[in-house]
Design a protein around this motif. Structure first.
Motif, PDB file in Angstrom:
ATOM      1  N   TYR A 193      26.514  72.632  38.624  1.00  0.00           N
ATOM      2  CA  TYR A 193      27.740  72.454  38.441  1.00  0.00           C
ATOM      3  C   TYR A 193      28.046  71.351  37.442  1.00  0.00           C
ATOM      4  N   LYS A 194      27.170  71.025  36.743  1.00  0.00           N
ATOM      5  CA  LYS A 194      27.049  70.023  35.565  1.00  0.00           C
ATOM      6  C   LYS A 194      27.601  68.624  36.030  1.00  0.00           C
ATOM      7  N   GLY A 195      26.564  67.792  36.240  1.00  0.00           N
ATOM      8  CA  GLY A 195      26.819  66.620  36.823  1.00  0.00           C
ATOM      9  C   GLY A 195      25.741  66.164  37.725  1.00  0.00           C
ATOM     10  N   LEU A 196      24.579  66.637  37.853  1.00  0.00           N
ATOM     11  CA  LEU A 196      23.463  66.654  38.749  1.00  0.00           C
ATOM     12  C   LEU A 196      24.128  66.369  40.258  1.00  0.00           C
ATOM     13  N   ALA A 197      24.745  67.452  40.713  1.00  0.00           N
ATOM     14  CA  ALA A 197      25.176  67.434  41.914  1.00  0.00           C
ATOM     15  C   ALA A 197      23.697  67.499  42.850  1.00  0.00           C
ATOM     16  N   TYR A 198      24.154  66.810  44.123  1.00  0.00           N
ATOM     17  CA  TYR A 198      22.873  66.990  45.095  1.00  0.00           C
ATOM     18  C   TYR A 198      23.223  67.779  46.202  1.00  0.00           C
ATOM     19  N   VAL A 199      22.285  68.606  46.607  1.00  0.00           N
ATOM     20  CA  VAL A 199      22.697  69.536  47.490  1.00  0.00           C
ATOM     21  C   VAL A 199      21.453  69.480  48.674  1.00  0.00           C
ATOM     22  N   PHE A 200      22.001  69.792  49.990  1.00  0.00           N
ATOM     23  CA  PHE A 200      21.058  69.761  51.013  1.00  0.00           C
ATOM     24  C   PHE A 200      21.221  70.943  51.937  1.00  0.00           C
ATOM     25  N   ASN A 201      19.980  71.339  52.277  1.00  0.00           N
ATOM     26  CA  ASN A 201      19.916  72.669  53.183  1.00  0.00           C
ATOM     27  C   ASN A 201      20.270  74.012  52.540  1.00  0.00           C
ATOM     28  N   SER A 202      20.188  74.082  51.255  1.00  0.00           N
ATOM     29  CA  SER A 202      20.863  75.119  50.313  1.00  0.00           C
ATOM     30  C   SER A 202      19.410  75.993  50.108  1.00  0.00           C
ATOM     31  N   LEU A 203      19.625  77.303  50.030  1.00  0.00           N
ATOM     32  CA  LEU A 203      18.465  78.255  49.815  1.00  0.00           C
ATOM     33  C   LEU A 203      18.626  78.583  48.107  1.00  0.00           C
ATOM     34  N   ARG A 204      19.652  78.247  47.562  1.00  0.00           N
ATOM     35  CA  ARG A 204      20.051  78.612  46.133  1.00  0.00           C
ATOM     36  C   ARG A 204      19.750  77.549  45.187  1.00  0.00           C
ATOM     37  N   CYS A 205      19.170  76.403  45.726  1.00  0.00           N
ATOM     38  CA  CYS A 205      19.088  75.514  44.766  1.00  0.00           C
ATOM     39  C   CYS A 205      17.397  75.583  44.204  1.00  0.00           C
ATOM     40  N   ASP A 206      17.203  74.895  43.100  1.00  0.00           N
ATOM     41  CA  ASP A 206      15.917  74.746  42.744  1.00  0.00           C
ATOM     42  C   ASP A 206      14.809  74.123  43.443  1.00  0.00           C
ATOM     43  N   SER A 207      13.836  74.739  43.771  1.00  0.00           N
ATOM     44  CA  SER A 207      12.737  74.249  44.712  1.00  0.00           C
ATOM     45  C   SER A 207      13.083  73.792  46.059  1.00  0.00           C
ATOM     46  N   PRO A 208      13.854  74.738  46.828  1.00  0.00           N
ATOM     47  CA  PRO A 208      14.279  74.592  48.131  1.00  0.00           C
ATOM     48  C   PRO A 208      12.997  74.087  49.259  1.00  0.00           C
ATOM     49  N   ASP A 209      13.279  73.395  50.170  1.00  0.00           N
ATOM     50  CA  ASP A 209      12.417  72.902  51.054  1.00  0.00           C
ATOM     51  C   ASP A 209      12.095  74.439  52.039  1.00  0.00           C
ATOM     52  N   GLU A 210      10.590  74.481  52.309  1.00  0.00           N
ATOM     53  CA  GLU A 210      10.164  75.803  52.729  1.00  0.00           C
ATOM     54  C   GLU A 210      10.807  75.984  54.134  1.00  0.00           C
ATOM     55  N   THR A 211      11.167  74.898  54.890  1.00  0.00           N
ATOM     56  CA  THR A 211      11.880  75.207  56.110  1.00  0.00           C
ATOM     57  C   THR A 211      13.042  75.136  56.340  1.00  0.00           C
ATOM     58  N   TRP A 212      13.857  75.146  55.299  1.00  0.00           N
ATOM     59  CA  TRP A 212      15.554  75.513  55.023  1.00  0.00           C
ATOM     60  C   TRP A 212      15.455  76.890  55.569  1.00  0.00           C
ATOM     61  N   PRO A 213      16.779  77.040  56.000  1.00  0.00           N
ATOM     62  CA  PRO A 213      17.750  76.193  56.527  1.00  0.00           C
ATOM     63  C   PRO A 213      17.465  75.661  58.005  1.00  0.00           C
ATOM     64  N   TRP A 214      17.837  74.303  58.023  1.00  0.00           N
ATOM     65  CA  TRP A 214      17.761  73.569  59.279  1.00  0.00           C
ATOM     66  C   TRP A 214      19.007  74.009  60.224  1.00  0.00           C
ATOM     67  N   SER A 215      18.356  73.526  61.533  1.00  0.00           N
ATOM     68  CA  SER A 215      19.629  73.831  62.818  1.00  0.00           C
ATOM     69  C   SER A 215      19.995  72.456  63.511  1.00  0.00           C
ATOM     70  N   VAL A 216      20.779  72.292  64.184  1.00  0.00           N
ATOM     71  CA  VAL A 216      21.111  71.302  64.992  1.00  0.00           C
ATOM     72  C   VAL A 216      21.275  71.840  66.537  1.00  0.00           C
ATOM     73  N   ALA A 217      21.154  70.937  67.578  1.00  0.00           N
ATOM     74  CA  ALA A 217      21.382  71.275  68.750  1.00  0.00           C
ATOM     75  C   ALA A 217      22.462  70.641  69.609  1.00  0.00           C
ATOM     76  N   ALA A 218      23.087  69.680  68.726  1.00  0.00           N
ATOM     77  CA  ALA A 218      24.391  68.837  69.418  1.00  0.00           C
ATOM     78  C   ALA A 218      25.444  69.040  68.311  1.00  0.00           C
ATOM     79  N   SER A 219      26.447  68.376  69.024  1.00  0.00           N
ATOM     80  CA  SER A 219      27.910  68.307  68.045  1.00  0.00           C
ATOM     81  C   SER A 219      28.435  66.831  67.983  1.00  0.00           C
ATOM     82  N   GLY A 220      29.189  66.478  67.538  1.00  0.00           N
ATOM     83  CA  GLY A 220      29.953  65.256  67.458  1.00  0.00           C
ATOM     84  C   GLY A 220      29.263  64.533  66.182  1.00  0.00           C
ATOM     85  N   SER A 221      30.003  63.362  66.186  1.00  0.00           N
ATOM     86  CA  SER A 221      29.578  62.385  65.043  1.00  0.00           C
ATOM     87  C   SER A 221      28.245  61.911  65.291  1.00  0.00           C
ATOM     88  N   LEU A 222      27.379  61.869  63.911  1.00  0.00           N
ATOM     89  CA  LEU A 222      26.270  61.480  63.623  1.00  0.00           C
ATOM     90  C   LEU A 222      25.108  62.306  64.428  1.00  0.00           C
TER      91      LEU A 222
END
Length: 473
Positions: A193-222
């Motif tokens: 996006y031109k501006g050195l954006a930071y991305v989390f849990n994306s499979l389309r970024c450069d060198s994504p984490d091998e365990t992505w995408p991650w999941s959660v088992a709860a809802s609500g803040s934090l």
């Protein structure tokens, strides 16, 4: 006494006259012929009366079959609620992209300040931030020395030393599922996006984490992703951030949250969509989704298709060739190759008024482009279809100030989480299959005309002497 001679009753004798006459061979033959002619006459009348009736019933049968076939050819795919209690642990947590939208340069030199203003203006137009409607002709004409500068090449590196703009300086604290994490281990720096954006849990970024995408088992803040970003960087201050919540397999999201406040809260309401394999037999314009094999064959995802559509729209409206960021342009089949659009100039800062007049964000994943002017409402459909098995992440963003005095004007907190623990799952399936169509045709023909396959076979076989059924007597 003398014997009495028996004589036949006269009436009985008269009654037997016909029998005596019928016993005569000639009269018996004439009687049978007369009876046969009478029978053939009524048989012909009955046959002639059946012809218009059969014709009417045949027309009605064909008409009803045509109505039934329309369900097969035009209303074959239907989307229904598959489940209402899908737990959030069964789907992926969305990808989160964070982008600096508006900065304040701490360098007080005139050149640095003017370049920063051009950077903020270009970012407002290309992303259609809340500052875009406030830009007027005077704003665009105030920087003639940058008129030929490509707005998509303006990024943080243009303004500051990239060494000073890095992950360890950008983030102050990160929490994932309520546990502290090293920000630089869960975020990736991308220049898409031109501006050195930071991305989390994306499979389309450069060198994504091998365990992505991650999941959660709860809802609500934090319960999901919570990050704190330093507003005061080494050489600039962050005035506005853009946050995109999108699918891990896509580059763009349905909406972008912009904020200048200290806390950005983004509750996510997901919807899951699936499709059975038989749906693939229907045309694309009916099922309106792509299977994974079709996406591989096309070579582009839905977000890339929409991005390409938006760029083409700008090319048609502003008559210039837009040079895209290199990582994304390589995935769009060299759409930005200037030789592809001969006779057109490269888009520059002087074309930003045209971009702004069309009010189109190049990076927003919207399949519909609005062209409305005054009282005329018109749109352009990009025709980009999602994957048949995908999850939509709908967000409702709100902002607030941090309560802690020491955090005011020093940190920006972003909290992304699922609003509820369960979600709706929709499934596309065949509402009317070929088997249903055959059963419908057979039922209609049997109901209206009383015919069946076995009846037609017997009728055909009866036309052959060897297959006729023997008559009694």
């Amino acid at each position: 006494m003398g014997e009495v001679e028996w004589q036949p009753d006269p009436q009985l004798g008269n009654a037997n006259d016909d029998d005596d006459d019928a016993s005569v061979p000639g009269k018996q033959i004439k009687s049978k012929k007369k009876e046969k002619r009478r029978h053939n006459k009524w048989l012909s009348v009955r046959r002639c009366a059946r012809i218009p009736l059969k014709l009417i019933l045949a027309i009605v049968t064909v008409y009803v079959c045509i109505l039934s076939s329309e369900r097969y050819f035009y209303y074959w795919v239907q989307t229904t609620i598959e489940r209402t209690d899908v737990h959030v642990s069964e789907i992926n947590f969305p990808a989160v992209t964070i982008i600096p939208m508006d900065v304040k340069n701490l360098n007080t030199s005139e050149q640095a300040q003017r370049l920063t203003r051009v950077f903020n203006m270009a970012r407002a137009v290309l992303w259609q931030t809340p500052d875009a409607p406030r830009l007027d002709k005077h704003s665009f004409d105030a920087f003639p020395e940058y008129a030929d500068l490509n707005p998509t090449t303006l990024d943080i590196d243009t303004l500051f030393d990239p060494v000073q703009y890095s992950c360890k300086y950008f983030f102050a604290e990160c929490t994932w599922r309520g546990k502290p994490k090293n920000c630089c281990s869960i975020f990736r720096s991308v220049s898409t996006y031109k501006g050195l954006a930071y991305v989390f849990n994306s499979l389309r970024c450069d060198s994504p984490d091998e365990t992505w995408p991650w999941s959660v088992a709860a809802s609500g803040s934090l319960s999901g992703l919570n990050v704190k970003i330093r507003r005061n960087q080494h050489y600039f201050d962050l005035n506005m951030l853009g946050v995109i919540v999108h699918e891990p397999t896509q580059l763009l999201g349905h909406s972008i949250a912009y904020s200048t406040e200290e806390r950005i809260v983004i509750p996510v309401e997901p919807l899951r969509f699936t499709a059975e394999a038989d749906v693939k037999a229907r045309p694309l314009n009916m099922r309106r989704c792509l299977f994974e094999s079709e996406i591989v064959r096309l070579g582009q995802s839905r977000s890339e298709c929409i991005y390409k559509c938006h760029v083409q729209y700008i090319l048609e409206r502003c008559n210039c060739t837009l040079v895209l960021p290199t990582p994304l342009a390589a995935k769009l089949e060299n759409i930005t190759d200037p030789t592809e659009y001969k006779g057109q100039t490269l888009c520059s800062v002087k074309h930003l008024p045209c971009f702004n007049n069309n009010k189109l964000s190049l990076f927003l994943m919207s399949n519909i482009i609005e062209e409305s002017r005054e009282n005329i409402f018109t749109t352009v459909d990009c025709g980009c279809f999602p994957q048949c098995d995908h999850t939509q992440y709908h967000t409702s963003t709100y902002t607030e100030r941090l309560s802690s005095e020491e955090n005011i004007d020093s940190l920006i907190e972003i909290d992304v989480y699922f609003q509820e623990e369960t979600l709706f799952s929709y499934r596309s399936m065949l509402g009317f299959t070929l088997l249903d169509l055959m059963v419908s045709f057979g039922g209609i023909a049997g109901l209206i005309m009383g015919v069946s396959v076995l009846g037609w076979v017997n009728a055909i076989l009866d036309r052959f002497t060897c297959c006729r059924q023997p008559n009694d007597g």
